[in-house]
Write a protein that holds these residues in place. Structure first.
Motif, PDB file in Angstrom:
ATOM      1  N   GLY A  45       0.816  -1.201   0.000  1.00  0.00           N
ATOM      2  CA  GLY A  45       0.000   0.000   0.000  1.00  0.00           C
ATOM      3  C   GLY A  45       0.857   1.260   0.000  1.00  0.00           C
ATOM      4  O   GLY A  45       2.007   1.270  -0.454  1.00  0.00           O
ATOM      5  N   LEU A  46       0.297   2.353   0.538  1.00  0.00           N
ATOM      6  CA  LEU A  46       0.973   3.650   0.572  1.00  0.00           C
ATOM      7  C   LEU A  46       1.831   3.742   1.831  1.00  0.00           C
ATOM      8  O   LEU A  46       1.349   3.540   2.946  1.00  0.00           O
ATOM      9  CB  LEU A  46      -0.060   4.784   0.557  1.00  0.00           C
ATOM     10  CG  LEU A  46       0.500   6.209   0.600  1.00  0.00           C
ATOM     11  CD1 LEU A  46       1.296   6.498  -0.667  1.00  0.00           C
ATOM     12  CD2 LEU A  46      -0.638   7.219   0.768  1.00  0.00           C
ATOM     13  N   ILE A  47       3.104   4.045   1.652  1.00  0.00           N
ATOM     14  CA  ILE A  47       4.022   4.202   2.780  1.00  0.00           C
ATOM     15  C   ILE A  47       4.741   5.547   2.646  1.00  0.00           C
ATOM     16  O   ILE A  47       4.762   6.149   1.565  1.00  0.00           O
ATOM     17  CB  ILE A  47       5.058   3.057   2.856  1.00  0.00           C
ATOM     18  CG1 ILE A  47       5.951   3.079   1.615  1.00  0.00           C
ATOM     19  CG2 ILE A  47       4.372   1.713   3.013  1.00  0.00           C
ATOM     20  CD1 ILE A  47       7.088   2.082   1.686  1.00  0.00           C
ATOM     21  N   ILE A  48       5.336   5.982   3.738  1.00  0.00           N
ATOM     22  CA  ILE A  48       6.059   7.255   3.766  1.00  0.00           C
ATOM     23  C   ILE A  48       7.524   6.986   4.097  1.00  0.00           C
ATOM     24  O   ILE A  48       7.836   6.325   5.086  1.00  0.00           O
ATOM     25  CB  ILE A  48       5.450   8.207   4.804  1.00  0.00           C
ATOM     26  CG1 ILE A  48       3.996   8.543   4.420  1.00  0.00           C
ATOM     27  CG2 ILE A  48       6.275   9.486   4.918  1.00  0.00           C
ATOM     28  CD1 ILE A  48       3.293   9.412   5.448  1.00  0.00           C
ATOM     29  N   ILE A  49       8.392   7.486   3.244  1.00  0.00           N
ATOM     30  CA  ILE A  49       9.833   7.362   3.427  1.00  0.00           C
ATOM     31  C   ILE A  49      10.416   8.773   3.511  1.00  0.00           C
ATOM     32  O   ILE A  49      10.271   9.575   2.576  1.00  0.00           O
ATOM     33  CB  ILE A  49      10.491   6.579   2.275  1.00  0.00           C
ATOM     34  CG1 ILE A  49       9.898   5.177   2.171  1.00  0.00           C
ATOM     35  CG2 ILE A  49      11.996   6.509   2.466  1.00  0.00           C
ATOM     36  CD1 ILE A  49      10.154   4.307   3.375  1.00  0.00           C
TER      37      ILE A  49
END
Length: 253
Positions: A45-49
């Motif tokens: 899914g959508l992740i933040i790096i």
């Protein structure tokens, strides 16, 4: 000049914000490192790096089909053969697959080649040709044990081809022909043994009823008479021949 600098800063901030968001498919995971140290596994899914501070490595969790190149080996009975196989495996622990081994795909390929040579070299040619299921299980168990520390699960191993020299193919053909000839002789001998047992049983029955011998004799004559041939073989009972001999011997005396 101030407006241009401000616009540049705004663009950089937008680029950084956009680059923070990553989308992982259902079969993908991200191994995240924070300042070089392992942080966590994210996805799907959508992740933040966070740029610069965090880095990520994508890992595919789908089953990978690995074609093991043809390997030259010598079997236990000193036969030179060429064998190739296919290995099905998948990553079950992304953290171990990235941290514990540099390149898990290349490592699994090299391990499969060496294991294929070492394991199959301990068996005879007949086992390579007829006992592939057992060999596949042995290869799977050995590979699974060695790749367990890499976070990899070996799903299946299949030996595809066992190539022989032309001279060995001819030798196997002669061996198969000799085996078929041996079986034919054994079957013929077994039939003779069963026939002799039945004849012995028939002789015991006829011995209990002497008149049955005469009936059998008459039946044989009837069968010969029905056969329209120019030559007739007239059977004489052995008992009758013995009686004739006894009479002749008495007359000579």
């Amino acid at each position: 000049m101030i407006t241009y600098s401000l616009a540049t800063i705004v663009v950089l901030v937008l680029v950084l914000i956009i680059s923070m968001f990553r989308v992982l498919r259902e079969y993908e995971r991200a191994v995240v490192f924070l300042l070089g140290r392992f942080y966590e596994v994210k996805g799907p899914g959508l992740i933040i790096i966070i740029p610069i501070i965090q880095q990520m490595v994508r890992v595919d969790l789908r089953t990978i089909v690995l074609d093991v190149p043809t390997q030259d080996l010598i079997t236990k009975d000193n036969v030179s053969v060429k064998v190739n196989a296919v290995v099905y495996f998948r990553v079950i622990d992304p953290k171990m697959a990235i941290i514990n081994v540099e390149n898990y795909l290349e490592a699994t390929s090299q391990l499969s080649q060496t294991t294929l040579r070492s394991v199959l070299g301990q068996h005879e040619l007949d086992e390579l040709l007829s006992a592939r299921d057992e060999l596949n299980k042995d290869l799977q168990g050995i590979l699974d044990m060695h790749t367990d520390n890499w976070g990899i699960k070996i799903a299946n191993v299949e030996i595809k081809h066992v190539d022989l020299d032309d001279s060995m193919v001819r030798a196997l053909a002669r061996q198969a022909e000799a085996e078929r000839s041996r079986r034919a002789k054994v079957i013929h001998a077994t039939g003779e043994l069963e026939a002799s047992k039945k004849l012995m049983e028939a002789a015991e029955v006829l011995n209990k009823a002497p008149n049955a011998i005469q009936l059998r004799y008459l039946q044989t004559l009837t069968e010969i008479a029905n056969d329209r041939t120019s030559t007739i073989v007239f059977p004489l009972p052995i008992d009758l021949v013995d009686k004739v001999k006894n009479i002749v011997n008495r007359n000579n005396e």
